[in-house]
Design an enzyme around this catalytic site. Structure first.
Site, PDB file in Angstrom:
ATOM      1  N   HIS A  13       0.871  -1.198   0.000  1.00 45.09           N
ATOM      2  CA  HIS A  13       0.000   0.000   0.000  1.00 45.09           C
ATOM      3  C   HIS A  13       0.892   1.227   0.000  1.00 45.09           C
ATOM      4  O   HIS A  13       1.586   1.498   0.976  1.00 45.09           O
ATOM      5  CB  HIS A  13      -0.902   0.013   1.235  1.00 45.09           C
ATOM      6  CG  HIS A  13      -1.818   1.206   1.286  1.00 45.09           C
ATOM      7  ND1 HIS A  13      -3.175   1.097   1.470  1.00 45.09           N
ATOM      8  CD2 HIS A  13      -1.589   2.536   1.177  1.00 45.09           C
ATOM      9  CE1 HIS A  13      -3.730   2.290   1.479  1.00 45.09           C
ATOM     10  NE2 HIS A  13      -2.783   3.194   1.303  1.00 45.09           N
ATOM     11  N   HIS A  15       1.613   5.391  -1.832  1.00 42.71           N
ATOM     12  CA  HIS A  15       1.256   6.539  -2.677  1.00 42.71           C
ATOM     13  C   HIS A  15       2.522   7.091  -3.321  1.00 42.71           C
ATOM     14  O   HIS A  15       3.421   7.559  -2.611  1.00 42.71           O
ATOM     15  CB  HIS A  15       0.580   7.634  -1.848  1.00 42.71           C
ATOM     16  CG  HIS A  15      -0.680   7.161  -1.178  1.00 42.71           C
ATOM     17  ND1 HIS A  15      -1.924   7.264  -1.759  1.00 42.71           N
ATOM     18  CD2 HIS A  15      -0.881   6.531   0.014  1.00 42.71           C
ATOM     19  CE1 HIS A  15      -2.834   6.733  -0.958  1.00 42.71           C
ATOM     20  NE2 HIS A  15      -2.221   6.275   0.134  1.00 42.71           N
ATOM     21  N   LEU A  16       2.577   7.028  -4.649  1.00 41.93           N
ATOM     22  CA  LEU A  16       3.758   7.536  -5.363  1.00 41.93           C
ATOM     23  C   LEU A  16       3.518   8.914  -5.965  1.00 41.93           C
ATOM     24  O   LEU A  16       4.451   9.534  -6.454  1.00 41.93           O
ATOM     25  CB  LEU A  16       4.174   6.562  -6.468  1.00 41.93           C
ATOM     26  CG  LEU A  16       4.812   5.248  -6.001  1.00 41.93           C
ATOM     27  CD1 LEU A  16       5.081   4.334  -7.201  1.00 41.93           C
ATOM     28  CD2 LEU A  16       6.103   5.512  -5.231  1.00 41.93           C
ATOM     29  N   ARG A  17       2.238   9.388  -5.951  1.00 43.11           N
ATOM     30  CA  ARG A  17       1.893  10.681  -6.560  1.00 43.11           C
ATOM     31  C   ARG A  17       2.279  10.686  -8.039  1.00 43.11           C
ATOM     32  O   ARG A  17       2.358   9.642  -8.662  1.00 43.11           O
ATOM     33  CB  ARG A  17       2.545  11.849  -5.781  1.00 43.11           C
ATOM     34  CG  ARG A  17       2.374  11.792  -4.252  1.00 43.11           C
ATOM     35  CD  ARG A  17       0.934  11.713  -3.776  1.00 43.11           C
ATOM     36  NE  ARG A  17       0.824  11.938  -2.328  1.00 43.11           N
ATOM     37  CZ  ARG A  17      -0.190  11.501  -1.592  1.00 43.11           C
ATOM     38  NH1 ARG A  17      -1.182  10.806  -2.131  1.00 43.11           N
ATOM     39  NH2 ARG A  17      -0.241  11.754  -0.307  1.00 43.11           N
ATOM     40  N   HIS A 136     -10.335   1.456   2.012  1.00 48.45           N
ATOM     41  CA  HIS A 136     -10.090   2.459   3.047  1.00 48.45           C
ATOM     42  C   HIS A 136     -11.298   2.335   3.967  1.00 48.45           C
ATOM     43  O   HIS A 136     -12.372   2.855   3.677  1.00 48.45           O
ATOM     44  CB  HIS A 136      -9.966   3.877   2.465  1.00 48.45           C
ATOM     45  CG  HIS A 136      -9.707   4.893   3.536  1.00 48.45           C
ATOM     46  ND1 HIS A 136      -8.500   5.515   3.699  1.00 48.45           N
ATOM     47  CD2 HIS A 136     -10.492   5.346   4.542  1.00 48.45           C
ATOM     48  CE1 HIS A 136      -8.553   6.316   4.753  1.00 48.45           C
ATOM     49  NE2 HIS A 136      -9.757   6.238   5.283  1.00 48.45           N
ATOM     50  N   HIS A 174      -4.358  -0.330   5.940  1.00 48.01           N
ATOM     51  CA  HIS A 174      -3.857   0.480   7.058  1.00 48.01           C
ATOM     52  C   HIS A 174      -4.726   0.384   8.317  1.00 48.01           C
ATOM     53  O   HIS A 174      -5.278   1.362   8.781  1.00 48.01           O
ATOM     54  CB  HIS A 174      -3.624   1.944   6.656  1.00 48.01           C
ATOM     55  CG  HIS A 174      -4.738   2.619   5.868  1.00 48.01           C
ATOM     56  ND1 HIS A 174      -6.066   2.490   6.170  1.00 48.01           N
ATOM     57  CD2 HIS A 174      -4.683   3.458   4.815  1.00 48.01           C
ATOM     58  CE1 HIS A 174      -6.770   3.232   5.321  1.00 48.01           C
ATOM     59  NE2 HIS A 174      -5.960   3.812   4.480  1.00 48.01           N
ATOM     60  N   LEU A 219      -4.654   9.462   8.029  1.00 49.11           N
ATOM     61  CA  LEU A 219      -5.939   8.782   8.147  1.00 49.11           C
ATOM     62  C   LEU A 219      -5.768   7.318   7.784  1.00 49.11           C
ATOM     63  O   LEU A 219      -5.043   7.022   6.836  1.00 49.11           O
ATOM     64  CB  LEU A 219      -6.974   9.452   7.224  1.00 49.11           C
ATOM     65  CG  LEU A 219      -7.412  10.842   7.704  1.00 49.11           C
ATOM     66  CD1 LEU A 219      -8.231  11.542   6.642  1.00 49.11           C
ATOM     67  CD2 LEU A 219      -8.208  10.748   9.015  1.00 49.11           C
ATOM     68  N   ASP A 247       1.622   2.703   3.429  1.00 41.82           N
ATOM     69  CA  ASP A 247       0.777   3.888   3.250  1.00 41.82           C
ATOM     70  C   ASP A 247       1.634   5.144   3.270  1.00 41.82           C
ATOM     71  O   ASP A 247       1.194   6.188   3.755  1.00 41.82           O
ATOM     72  CB  ASP A 247      -0.337   3.956   4.303  1.00 41.82           C
ATOM     73  CG  ASP A 247      -1.383   5.005   3.953  1.00 41.82           C
ATOM     74  OD1 ASP A 247      -1.477   5.403   2.779  1.00 41.82           O
ATOM     75  OD2 ASP A 247      -2.101   5.448   4.880  1.00 41.82           O
ATOM     76  N   HIS A 251       3.162  14.673   1.369  1.00 39.52           N
ATOM     77  CA  HIS A 251       2.548  15.962   1.016  1.00 39.52           C
ATOM     78  C   HIS A 251       3.634  17.023   1.187  1.00 39.52           C
ATOM     79  O   HIS A 251       4.522  16.861   2.036  1.00 39.52           O
ATOM     80  CB  HIS A 251       1.384  16.295   1.958  1.00 39.52           C
ATOM     81  CG  HIS A 251       0.192  15.398   1.788  1.00 39.52           C
ATOM     82  ND1 HIS A 251      -0.782  15.618   0.841  1.00 39.52           N
ATOM     83  CD2 HIS A 251      -0.179  14.270   2.437  1.00 39.52           C
ATOM     84  CE1 HIS A 251      -1.711  14.674   0.925  1.00 39.52           C
ATOM     85  NE2 HIS A 251      -1.361  13.835   1.890  1.00 39.52           N
ATOM     86  N   ALA A 263      -3.734  15.041   5.317  1.00 32.04           N
ATOM     87  CA  ALA A 263      -3.463  13.783   6.023  1.00 32.04           C
ATOM     88  C   ALA A 263      -2.472  12.947   5.234  1.00 32.04           C
ATOM     89  O   ALA A 263      -2.612  12.799   4.020  1.00 32.04           O
ATOM     90  CB  ALA A 263      -4.764  13.011   6.200  1.00 32.04           C
TER      91      ALA A 263
HETATM   92  N1  LIG Z   1      -3.257   7.905   4.667  1.00 37.57           N
HETATM   93  C1  LIG Z   1      -3.375   9.202   4.539  1.00 37.57           C
HETATM   94  O1  LIG Z   1      -3.448   9.894   5.556  1.00 37.57           O
HETATM   95  N2  LIG Z   1      -3.430   9.799   3.326  1.00 37.57           N
HETATM   96  C2  LIG Z   1      -3.418   9.146   2.045  1.00 37.57           C
HETATM   97  C3  LIG Z   1      -4.738   8.596   1.648  1.00 37.57           C
HETATM   98  C4  LIG Z   1      -5.133   7.324   2.386  1.00 37.57           C
HETATM   99  O2  LIG Z   1      -4.440   6.302   2.300  1.00 37.57           O
HETATM  100  O3  LIG Z   1      -6.179   7.314   3.042  1.00 37.57           O
HETATM  101  C5  LIG Z   1      -2.951  10.167   1.001  1.00 37.57           C
HETATM  102  O4  LIG Z   1      -3.108   9.908  -0.207  1.00 37.57           O
HETATM  103  O5  LIG Z   1      -2.414  11.221   1.372  1.00 37.57           O
HETATM  104 ZN   LIG Z   2      -3.084   5.185   1.553  1.00 37.78          ZN
HETATM  105 ZN   LIG Z   3      -6.580   5.234   3.027  1.00 33.89          ZN
END
Ligand SMILES: NC(=O)N[C@@H](CC(=O)O)C(=O)O
Ligand SMILES: [Zn+2]
Ligand SMILES: [Zn+2]
Length: 344
Positions: A13, A15-17, A136, A174, A219, A247, A251, A263
């Site tokens: 899990h 996030h690579l943006r 989620h 998560h 989150l 996760d 940001h 978040a």
């Molecule tokens: N976990 C987070 O707090 N943020 C994640 C989104 C997510 O996984 O819910 C995000 O894309 O920034």
């Molecule tokens: Zn996530």
């Molecule tokens: Zn999430």
């Protein structure tokens, strides 16, 4: 010197943006993990196989030439996804799952599902095709306390889902509570969960340590200590239903240090080292490999990795901030000491 060699892990899990920031964060993940389950919450979201293919190409183009990494792609479920999109997944080798966000639950979830009943035809197609659903798992009902949103999601939505789609493989992403641990433990084998390093390391006090700590805001929110210890027991207990998913959710510093901060916690810079610290402290270092490198591929029915990664117990200091496109991101443990180190 305490050293540990394990089968190369995967991040289930992540996030690579996109764009310039993708190029900044991708090497942190690729240095540690062979594969990553890439979340589709871009703006606009990755809702089709074609968009996933284009995103995958951008990820591979951003990968330094001396590194190897396999992005496993996900589709973002919306109220309007046609069941025929699931048919298209059959002919793609790289889409591994569909991701459910309740609308408004988290970062870039505006296009998420408003009512699970609306996507029942898509879920039926996924069940038939044996395509996993990633959740989620939080309700967005404003009358529910933010710390209770995961537990209420399990009662209100996940229990009915498992009854209505008994053959659908699902991953509760998560997880943060004892309720989630217990639910997954007693559920049939088609239900699994990912656990982040930050939820294993921190309880909700970390949000308010000497003042408001926006870099600990994610989150689902950090929870009480009793929940953290339940998560550590689940992660280190050897049960194949629990596996590694960072996760890691970067940001820009300015978007976190704000009157209305985003978040997400960035952990890719030290991901496997953070998990090693957790397992070491729990006296369960011998269980790290199964959690990080075996349980995930076994659940997704993908081969386990063949190469290895070596960690050693040696202190290093995390930088105060890291490059993030034209901006910076503040990583977890910024300016603080890490006790495990990865050998190049
Ligand atoms: N976990 C987070 O707090 N943020 C994640 C989104 C997510 O996984 O819910 C995000 O894309 O920034
Ligand atoms: Zn996530
Ligand atoms: Zn999430």
């Amino acid at each position: 010197m305490n050293r540990l060699t394990l089968t190369r892990p995967d991040d289930w899990h992540l996030h690579l943006r996109d764009g310039a920031v993708l190029a900044s964060v991708l090497p942190d993940t690729a240095r540690r993990f062979a594969r990553g389950m890439v979340m589709p919450n871009l703006q606009p979201p990755i809702t089709t196989v074609d968009l996933a293919q284009a995103y995958r190409d951008r990820i591979l183009a951003a990968l330094p030439t001396d590194m190897r990494f396999e992005p496993l792609m996900t589709l973002y479920l919306t109220d309007h996804m046609p069941a025929s999109e699931i048919e298209k997944v059959k002919n793609s080798s790289f889409v591994q799952a569909v991701k459910y966000y309740p609308t408004g639950a988290t970062t870039h979830s505006e296009s998420g599902v408003t009512d699970l009943k609306r996507v029942y035809p898509v879920l039926a197609a996924m069940e038939k095709q044996d395509l996993p659903l990633l959740l989620h798992g939080e309700v967005t009902d404003p009358s529910v306390d933010v710390f209770d949103r995961e537990a209420v999601f399990i009662d209100r939505h996940l229990m009915p889902l498992t009854r209505d789609f008994p053959g659908l493989r699902m991953v509760l992403e998560h997880i943060t509570t004892r309720a989630a641990v217990e639910f997954v433990r007693q559920a049939p084998n088609n239900i699994a969960a990912t656990i982040t390093a930050h939820h294993l390391l921190l309880n909700r006090n970390a949000l308010f340590e000497g003042g408001l700590r926006p870099h600990h805001y994610c989150l689902p929110l950090l929870k009480r200590e009793a929940h953290r210890t339940a998560l550590v027991a689940a992660a280190t207990g050897g049960n194949p239903k629990f596996f590694l998913g960072t996760d890691s959710a970067p940001h820009p510093r300015q978007a976190k240090e704000s009157a209305c901060g985003c978040a997400g916690i960035y952990t890719a810079h030290a991901a496997i080292e953070l998990y090693a610290e957790i397992f070491w402290r729990a006296g369960a270092l011998d269980r790290l490999e199964a959690f990080a490198s075996f349980h995930g591929p076994d659940f997704y029915r993908l081969p386990r990795n063949r190469d290895t990664l070596t960690l050693e117990q040696r202190n290093w200091i995390v930088p105060e901030e890291l490059r993030f496109g034209k901006e910076t991101v503040v990583p977890l443990r910024a300016g603080e000491t890490m006790t495990w180190n990865m050998l190049a």
